[in-house]
Write a protein that holds these residues in place. Structure first.
Motif: not given
Length: 150
Positions: A37-39, A71-74, A81-84, A91-95
């Protein structure tokens, strides 16, 4: 400050929702939902305040406005990705990497007194770093704990 408020409120709501729906509190899931949500909230800023965010970029970077949009699209893609289940760790590591990359940009913006919402150089300045650096570390830790570790 707004992203932190969105993160905390989203976490409380998600934790309560998991408690009601699952009969147990799933803090890792609530953490991923809150970060997503924050992202999504912050990603909107990449499009609404693109000109001001362009000012945040170090001088040597080309295509600044395009980088703001990318970066907004990322952020949006990683929020999903965090929710799948199959993609949450990647997604966590990329974030985490994205948050590390954002830190020097935020430091540069504070040193230049950038106010990204107004698109000028009348921002809070270096004093803002006393809040921003710990906030960035919180985002990294939050992502690690909710998406990667559990």
């Amino acid at each position: 400050m707004k992203p932190l408020i969105v993160l905390v409120i989203s976490f409380v709501v998600a934790a309560l929702a998991t408690r009601v729906l699952r009969k147990e509190t799933d803090l890792a899931l609530a953490g991923r939902i809150a970060m997503s949500v924050m992202l999504m909230f912050t990603a909107i800023g990449h499009f609404v305040y693109a000109e001001g965010m362009r000012l945040m970029m170090p001088g040597f970077l080309p295509f600044k406005k395009e980088l703001v949009w990318i970066t907004g699209i990322f952020e949006l893609v990683l929020a999903v990705g965090l929710l799948i289940t199959q993609t949450r760790v990647s997604a966590g590591w990329l974030l985490v990497i994205l948050f590390v990359i954002f830190l020097p940009v935020n430091i540069s913006a504070a040193l230049k007194h950038v106010d990204y919402q107004k698109g000028n150089f009348e921002g809070a300045g270096p004093a803002y770093l006393w809040f921003r650096v710990p906030l960035q570390l919180l985002f990294i830790t939050w992502t690690y704990l909710s998406a990667i570790k559990w």
